[in-house]
Design a protein around this motif. Structure first.
Motif, mmCIF file in Angstrom:
data_model
loop_
_atom_site.group_PDB
_atom_site.id
_atom_site.type_symbol
_atom_site.label_atom_id
_atom_site.label_comp_id
_atom_site.label_asym_id
_atom_site.label_seq_id
_atom_site.Cartn_x
_atom_site.Cartn_y
_atom_site.Cartn_z
ATOM 1 N N SER A 1 28.533 53.842 57.154
ATOM 2 C CA SER A 1 28.868 52.966 56.026
ATOM 3 C C SER A 1 29.637 53.728 54.958
ATOM 4 C CB SER A 1 27.599 52.368 55.414
ATOM 5 O OG SER A 1 26.942 51.559 56.352
ATOM 6 N N ILE A 2 29.174 54.927 54.648
ATOM 7 C CA ILE A 2 29.850 55.727 53.625
ATOM 8 C C ILE A 2 31.249 56.112 54.093
ATOM 9 C CG2 ILE A 2 29.780 57.910 52.349
ATOM 10 C CD1 ILE A 2 26.698 57.602 52.342
ATOM 11 N N LEU A 3 31.389 56.449 55.369
ATOM 12 C CA LEU A 3 32.711 56.826 55.881
ATOM 13 C C LEU A 3 33.655 55.629 55.950
ATOM 14 C CD1 LEU A 3 31.653 59.388 58.619
ATOM 15 C CD2 LEU A 3 32.604 59.856 56.349
ATOM 16 N N GLY B 1 42.782 53.132 51.868
ATOM 17 C CA GLY B 1 43.694 52.019 52.133
ATOM 18 C C GLY B 1 43.538 51.379 53.498
ATOM 19 N N LEU B 2 42.636 51.881 54.328
ATOM 20 C CA LEU B 2 42.428 51.240 55.625
ATOM 21 C C LEU B 2 41.733 49.904 55.400
ATOM 22 C CD1 LEU B 2 43.012 54.186 56.394
ATOM 23 C CD2 LEU B 2 41.350 53.961 58.221
ATOM 24 N N SER B 3 42.081 48.922 56.217
ATOM 25 C CA SER B 3 41.481 47.610 56.020
ATOM 26 C C SER B 3 41.220 46.861 57.329
ATOM 27 C CB SER B 3 42.371 46.740 55.130
ATOM 28 O OG SER B 3 43.621 46.518 55.753
ATOM 29 N N ARG B 4 41.796 47.314 58.419
ATOM 30 C CA ARG B 4 41.656 46.582 59.675
ATOM 31 C C ARG B 4 40.736 47.308 60.635
ATOM 32 N NH1 ARG B 4 47.738 44.083 60.438
ATOM 33 N NH2 ARG B 4 47.651 42.933 58.475
ATOM 34 N N PHE B 5 40.082 46.500 61.470
ATOM 35 C CA PHE B 5 39.103 47.017 62.417
ATOM 36 C C PHE B 5 39.667 48.190 63.218
ATOM 37 C CE2 PHE B 5 36.680 47.208 66.305
ATOM 38 C CZ PHE B 5 35.381 46.899 65.919
ATOM 39 N N ASP B 6 40.855 48.012 63.786
ATOM 40 C CA ASP B 6 41.434 49.065 64.627
ATOM 41 C C ASP B 6 41.742 50.331 63.828
ATOM 42 O OD1 ASP B 6 43.480 47.451 63.426
ATOM 43 O OD2 ASP B 6 44.956 48.318 64.786
ATOM 44 N N GLU B 7 42.079 50.182 62.558
ATOM 45 C CA GLU B 7 42.330 51.365 61.720
ATOM 46 C C GLU B 7 41.034 52.153 61.494
ATOM 47 O OE1 GLU B 7 45.965 49.806 58.863
ATOM 48 O OE2 GLU B 7 43.898 49.319 58.283
ATOM 49 N N GLN C 1 38.384 52.064 63.397
ATOM 50 C CA GLN C 1 37.931 52.610 64.676
ATOM 51 C C GLN C 1 38.704 53.877 65.039
ATOM 52 O OE1 GLN C 1 38.308 50.023 68.093
ATOM 53 N NE2 GLN C 1 36.629 51.082 69.131
ATOM 54 N N LYS C 2 40.003 53.856 64.832
ATOM 55 C CA LYS C 2 40.823 55.029 65.146
ATOM 56 C C LYS C 2 40.474 56.206 64.224
ATOM 57 C CE LYS C 2 45.562 56.609 65.628
ATOM 58 N NZ LYS C 2 46.975 56.289 65.436
ATOM 59 N N SER C 3 40.322 55.933 62.934
ATOM 60 C CA SER C 3 40.026 56.986 61.973
ATOM 61 C C SER C 3 38.670 57.638 62.227
ATOM 62 C CB SER C 3 40.059 56.422 60.552
ATOM 63 O OG SER C 3 39.598 57.367 59.622
ATOM 64 N N LEU C 4 37.676 56.819 62.552
ATOM 65 C CA LEU C 4 36.305 57.299 62.658
ATOM 66 C C LEU C 4 35.873 57.638 64.082
ATOM 67 C CD1 LEU C 4 34.706 54.728 60.206
ATOM 68 C CD2 LEU C 4 35.185 57.138 59.759
ATOM 69 N N ASP C 5 36.644 57.184 65.070
ATOM 70 C CA ASP C 5 36.263 57.356 66.470
ATOM 71 C C ASP C 5 34.840 56.830 66.682
ATOM 72 O OD1 ASP C 5 36.618 58.038 69.135
ATOM 73 O OD2 ASP C 5 35.847 60.077 68.845
ATOM 74 N N ILE C 6 34.622 55.605 66.226
ATOM 75 C CA ILE C 6 33.320 54.955 66.249
ATOM 76 C C ILE C 6 33.318 53.878 67.331
ATOM 77 C CG2 ILE C 6 34.070 53.393 64.402
ATOM 78 C CD1 ILE C 6 31.225 53.207 63.404
ATOM 79 N N ALA C 7 32.181 53.683 67.977
ATOM 80 C CA ALA C 7 32.057 52.640 68.991
ATOM 81 C C ALA C 7 32.285 51.272 68.344
ATOM 82 C CB ALA C 7 30.673 52.694 69.637
ATOM 83 N N PRO C 8 32.987 50.376 69.023
ATOM 84 C CA PRO C 8 33.276 49.054 68.441
ATOM 85 C C PRO C 8 32.030 48.284 68.015
ATOM 86 C CG PRO C 8 34.543 49.376 70.459
ATOM 87 C CD PRO C 8 33.602 50.535 70.343
ATOM 88 N N ASN C 9 30.968 48.343 68.814
ATOM 89 C CA ASN C 9 29.766 47.590 68.439
ATOM 90 C C ASN C 9 29.125 48.153 67.165
ATOM 91 O OD1 ASN C 9 28.971 49.928 69.867
ATOM 92 N ND2 ASN C 9 27.085 48.955 70.578
ATOM 93 N N LEU D 1 30.804 49.791 64.757
ATOM 94 C CA LEU D 1 31.715 49.443 63.664
ATOM 95 C C LEU D 1 31.515 47.997 63.246
ATOM 96 C CD1 LEU D 1 33.977 50.104 61.715
ATOM 97 C CD2 LEU D 1 35.619 49.688 63.575
ATOM 98 N N THR D 2 31.366 47.113 64.215
ATOM 99 C CA THR D 2 31.132 45.699 63.903
ATOM 100 C C THR D 2 29.865 45.540 63.077
ATOM 101 O OG1 THR D 2 32.285 44.954 65.891
ATOM 102 C CG2 THR D 2 30.698 43.417 64.922
ATOM 103 N N ARG D 3 28.787 46.209 63.484
ATOM 104 C CA ARG D 3 27.517 46.116 62.735
ATOM 105 C C ARG D 3 27.660 46.649 61.314
ATOM 106 N NH1 ARG D 3 25.045 47.682 67.665
ATOM 107 N NH2 ARG D 3 24.710 49.819 66.952
ATOM 108 N N ARG D 4 28.307 47.779 61.166
ATOM 109 C CA ARG D 4 28.458 48.387 59.841
ATOM 110 C C ARG D 4 29.360 47.523 58.951
ATOM 111 N NH1 ARG D 4 25.153 49.810 57.860
ATOM 112 N NH2 ARG D 4 24.026 48.860 59.493
ATOM 113 N N LEU D 5 30.472 47.027 59.481
ATOM 114 C CA LEU D 5 31.354 46.163 58.681
ATOM 115 C C LEU D 5 30.619 44.894 58.264
ATOM 116 C CD1 LEU D 5 34.728 46.571 60.596
ATOM 117 C CD2 LEU D 5 34.258 47.322 58.254
ATOM 118 N N ASN D 6 29.896 44.282 59.197
ATOM 119 C CA ASN D 6 29.127 43.075 58.863
ATOM 120 C C ASN D 6 28.104 43.363 57.769
ATOM 121 O OD1 ASN D 6 30.503 41.454 60.678
ATOM 122 N ND2 ASN D 6 28.983 41.705 62.302
ATOM 123 N N ALA D 7 27.432 44.509 57.851
ATOM 124 C CA ALA D 7 26.434 44.861 56.839
ATOM 125 C C ALA D 7 27.095 45.086 55.481
ATOM 126 C CB ALA D 7 25.663 46.109 57.273
#
Length: 166
Positions: free
Chosen positions: A25-27, A35-41, A43-51, A53-59
């Motif tokens: 969440s902090i990252l 300035g990142l705002s899109r899911f793919d940005e 995911q690429k920056s953090l090298d995080i699993a999509p599921n 990332l989805t949970r963290r963005l939703n939270a």
């Protein structure tokens, strides 16, 4: 193992951790400030699993730190923008930046805070908004607020006793 919730604790630090206490969440918030705002940005920056990332963005959306804005209808795609509550997290990130540079960057800082007009390094400090004085351990203490319950009153009293004993 089930994670303990801090949301109902009276302590403002615990309640804040409930919203942003997971490192992802902090990252994500850090990247939103870049300035990142899109899911793919993200995911690429953090090298995080999509599921994850989805949970963290939703939270973060649910907690009011980010808000979703549809930028494509077919297929539906959203971008994530900082809310005022999210932007108010910036000083916390800057404090972590300064602390990390001081204690965990033996090779030297990789990111620094700069004055936008001069380009000079800035050392962020926490100051009292009324006096402008830097907050210090010696001159400032935690006190009980008007909503403090017994556990907080006890914690504050113990802290006062320890200060007097020094």
């Amino acid at each position: 193992m089930q994670r303990k919730s801090f949301g109902n604790m009276q302590c403002p630090i615990a309640r804040s951790l409930e919203r942003v206490g997971e490192w992802w969440s902090i990252l994500i918030l850090r990247d939103a400030f870049y300035g990142l705002s899109r899911f793919d940005e993200f995911q690429k920056s953090l090298d995080i699993a999509p599921n994850m990332l989805t949970r963290r963005l939703n939270a973060l959306v649910e907690e009011g730190l980010l808000e979703r804005h549809l930028y494509c209808e077919k297929p539906p795609r959203s971008e994530y923008r900082l809310t005022q509550r999210g932007r108010d997290f910036r000083p916390v990130l800057l404090a972590l930046l300064a602390w990390g540079n001081k204690h965990f960057a033996p090779e030297g800082p990789s990111v620094v805070l700069l004055d936008a007009s001069t380009g000079k390094n800035v050392d962020p400090v926490l100051v009292d908004a009324a006096s402008g004085k830097p907050i210090s351990e010696k001159e400032h203490v935690m006190g009980a607020g008007p909503a403090a319950a017994e556990p907080i009153l006890q914690r504050i009293a113990r802290s006062s006793e320890m200060r007097r004993a020094r």
